[in-house]
Motif scaffolding. Structure first.
Motif, PDB file in Angstrom:
ATOM      1  N   UNK A 273       0.840  -1.172   0.000  1.00 49.53           N
ATOM      2  CA  UNK A 273       0.000   0.000   0.000  1.00 49.53           C
ATOM      3  C   UNK A 273       0.889   1.241   0.000  1.00 49.53           C
ATOM      4  N   UNK A 274       0.580   2.152  -0.886  1.00 52.34           N
ATOM      5  CA  UNK A 274       1.344   3.392  -0.984  1.00 52.34           C
ATOM      6  C   UNK A 274       0.831   4.395   0.039  1.00 52.34           C
ATOM      7  N   UNK A 275       1.753   5.031   0.718  1.00 49.27           N
ATOM      8  CA  UNK A 275       1.389   6.046   1.706  1.00 49.27           C
ATOM      9  C   UNK A 275       1.402   7.397   1.008  1.00 49.27           C
ATOM     10  N   UNK A 276       0.285   8.104   0.995  1.00 50.40           N
ATOM     11  CA  UNK A 276       0.273   9.413   0.337  1.00 50.40           C
ATOM     12  C   UNK A 276       1.139  10.417   1.100  1.00 50.40           C
ATOM     13  N   UNK A 277       1.905  11.177   0.328  1.00 48.23           N
ATOM     14  CA  UNK A 277       2.757  12.195   0.944  1.00 48.23           C
ATOM     15  C   UNK A 277       2.731  13.437   0.066  1.00 48.23           C
ATOM     16  N   UNK A 278       2.712  14.561   0.679  1.00 49.17           N
ATOM     17  CA  UNK A 278       2.709  15.828  -0.045  1.00 49.17           C
ATOM     18  C   UNK A 278       4.154  16.317  -0.126  1.00 49.17           C
ATOM     19  N   UNK A 279       4.788  16.083  -1.264  1.00 45.69           N
ATOM     20  CA  UNK A 279       6.189  16.451  -1.436  1.00 45.69           C
ATOM     21  C   UNK A 279       6.303  17.661  -2.351  1.00 45.69           C
ATOM     22  N   UNK A 280       7.360  18.422  -2.163  1.00 46.83           N
ATOM     23  CA  UNK A 280       7.603  19.535  -3.065  1.00 46.83           C
ATOM     24  C   UNK A 280       8.203  19.014  -4.374  1.00 46.83           C
ATOM     25  N   UNK A 281       8.411  19.872  -5.315  1.00 49.95           N
ATOM     26  CA  UNK A 281       8.867  19.474  -6.649  1.00 49.95           C
ATOM     27  C   UNK A 281      10.251  18.834  -6.607  1.00 49.95           C
ATOM     28  N   UNK A 282      11.165  19.404  -5.853  1.00 47.80           N
ATOM     29  CA  UNK A 282      12.529  18.862  -5.784  1.00 47.80           C
ATOM     30  C   UNK A 282      12.519  17.456  -5.197  1.00 47.80           C
ATOM     31  N   UNK A 283      11.712  17.232  -4.186  1.00 48.18           N
ATOM     32  CA  UNK A 283      11.641  15.912  -3.563  1.00 48.18           C
ATOM     33  C   UNK A 283      10.969  14.891  -4.465  1.00 48.18           C
ATOM     34  N   UNK A 284      10.243  15.317  -5.460  1.00 48.88           N
ATOM     35  CA  UNK A 284       9.617  14.411  -6.408  1.00 48.88           C
ATOM     36  C   UNK A 284      10.538  14.122  -7.576  1.00 48.88           C
ATOM     37  N   UNK A 285      11.225  15.137  -8.064  1.00 52.93           N
ATOM     38  CA  UNK A 285      12.074  15.001  -9.253  1.00 52.93           C
ATOM     39  C   UNK A 285      13.379  14.276  -8.931  1.00 52.93           C
ATOM     40  N   UNK A 286      13.936  14.480  -7.765  1.00 56.78           N
ATOM     41  CA  UNK A 286      15.232  13.897  -7.430  1.00 56.78           C
ATOM     42  C   UNK A 286      15.249  12.373  -7.491  1.00 56.78           C
ATOM     43  N   UNK A 287      14.322  11.638  -6.891  1.00 56.37           N
ATOM     44  CA  UNK A 287      14.341  10.176  -7.031  1.00 56.37           C
ATOM     45  C   UNK A 287      14.104   9.714  -8.469  1.00 56.37           C
ATOM     46  N   UNK A 288      13.254  10.422  -9.194  1.00 60.86           N
ATOM     47  CA  UNK A 288      13.012  10.065 -10.593  1.00 60.86           C
ATOM     48  C   UNK A 288      14.292  10.249 -11.406  1.00 60.86           C
ATOM     49  N   UNK A 289      14.986  11.336 -11.215  1.00 62.41           N
ATOM     50  CA  UNK A 289      16.233  11.592 -11.927  1.00 62.41           C
ATOM     51  C   UNK A 289      17.299  10.572 -11.542  1.00 62.41           C
ATOM     52  N   UNK A 290      17.314  10.168 -10.289  1.00 66.02           N
ATOM     53  CA  UNK A 290      18.257   9.150  -9.833  1.00 66.02           C
ATOM     54  C   UNK A 290      18.040   7.849 -10.599  1.00 66.02           C
ATOM     55  N   UNK A 291      16.794   7.449 -10.782  1.00 68.01           N
ATOM     56  CA  UNK A 291      16.509   6.217 -11.504  1.00 68.01           C
ATOM     57  C   UNK A 291      16.846   6.351 -12.984  1.00 68.01           C
ATOM     58  N   UNK A 292      16.615   7.509 -13.564  1.00 68.33           N
ATOM     59  CA  UNK A 292      16.934   7.730 -14.973  1.00 68.33           C
ATOM     60  C   UNK A 292      18.447   7.657 -15.196  1.00 68.33           C
ATOM     61  N   UNK A 293      19.217   8.182 -14.276  1.00 64.76           N
ATOM     62  CA  UNK A 293      20.681   8.154 -14.399  1.00 64.76           C
ATOM     63  C   UNK A 293      21.227   6.768 -14.065  1.00 64.76           C
TER      64      UNK A 293
END
Length: 53
Positions: A1-21
């Motif tokens: 189950x995913x826990x909803x969290x209200x993250x800012x833009x940097x906290x959302x983009x950083x893990x995505x960019x980590x996976x892309x790299x």
């Protein structure tokens, strides 16, 4: 189950960019490791029938 969290833009983009790299770095690393065991006496892809002299 995913826990909803209200993250800012940097906290959302950083893990995505980590996976892309990380994906191409992982592929490149695995290809480099695979290339280490391919010397002139490697039996894989040498055109032989799997027997060694």
């Amino acid at each position: 189950m995913t826990i909803p969290a209200d993250l800012d833009t940097v906290s959302t983009v950083t893990p995505a960019l980590c996976h892309v790299v990380l994906a191409p770095v992982t592929v490149a690393g695995l290809l480099a490791i695979r290339g280490l065991d391919r010397g002139p006496d490697a039996s894989v892809g040498s055109g032989g029938h799997g027997t060694r002299p």
